[in-house]
Design an enzyme around this catalytic site. Structure first.
Site: not given
Ligand code: 5GP
Ligand code: ZN
Length: 112
Positions: A30-31, A86, A92-93, A99, A101
């Site tokens: 994760d970034i 999420n 919270g998505q 994906h 986590h």
């Molecule tokens: P969500 O809230 O949708 O479950 O989580 C999305 C996750 O994707 C977040 O934790 C965010 O930091 C990660 N993320 C978003 N854009 C990128 C990206 O371009 N590269 C990587 N490696 N992670 C990302």
């Protein structure tokens, strides 16, 4: 999906710190990690969320789930890890490409 960030990562159009890849799935760090180890397991086909999965996705979902402990172990998460999915804006998505986590490595994770 032309405008989807995870589709672009899956196609190699955007770089990522990759942990695993095959024809069906990609996993990368994760970034913005929320724990010392935090990575994402992502199906290569675009599926917006868990709520959009159909019976034909069952094999893909089980592959993603089974990959979690294998990669967590490789990342040194010997005492365990947390899995989070999420789903939808209300869940919270933020990235609307399914994906999982996986994170851990902290001494203490909050109880949910
Ligand atoms: P969500 O809230 O949708 O479950 O989580 C999305 C996750 O994707 C977040 O934790 C965010 O930091 C990660 N993320 C978003 N854009 C990128 C990206 O371009 N590269 C990587 N490696 N992670 C990302
Ligand atoms: Zn996508």
């Amino acid at each position: 999906m032309t405008d989807c960030i995870f589709c672009k990562i899956a196609k190699g159009e955007i770089p990522s710190k990759k942990l695993f890849e095959d024809d069906d799935v990609i996993a990368f760090h994760d970034i913005h990690p929320i724990a010392p180890v935090h990575f994402l397991i992502v199906p290569k086909p675009h599926v917006a969320s868990l709520a959009d999965c159909q019976p034909e996705h069952a094999q893909l979902l089980s592959k993603m789930l089974l990959l979690g402990p294998k990669l967590a172990k490789e990342q040194g998460l010997d005492t365990g890890f947390r899995t989070m999915i999420n789903t939808g804006a209300g869940g919270g998505q933020e990235v609307f490409h399914l994906h999982f986590h996986i994170f851990g490595g902290s001494q203490t994770l909050p109880k949910t």
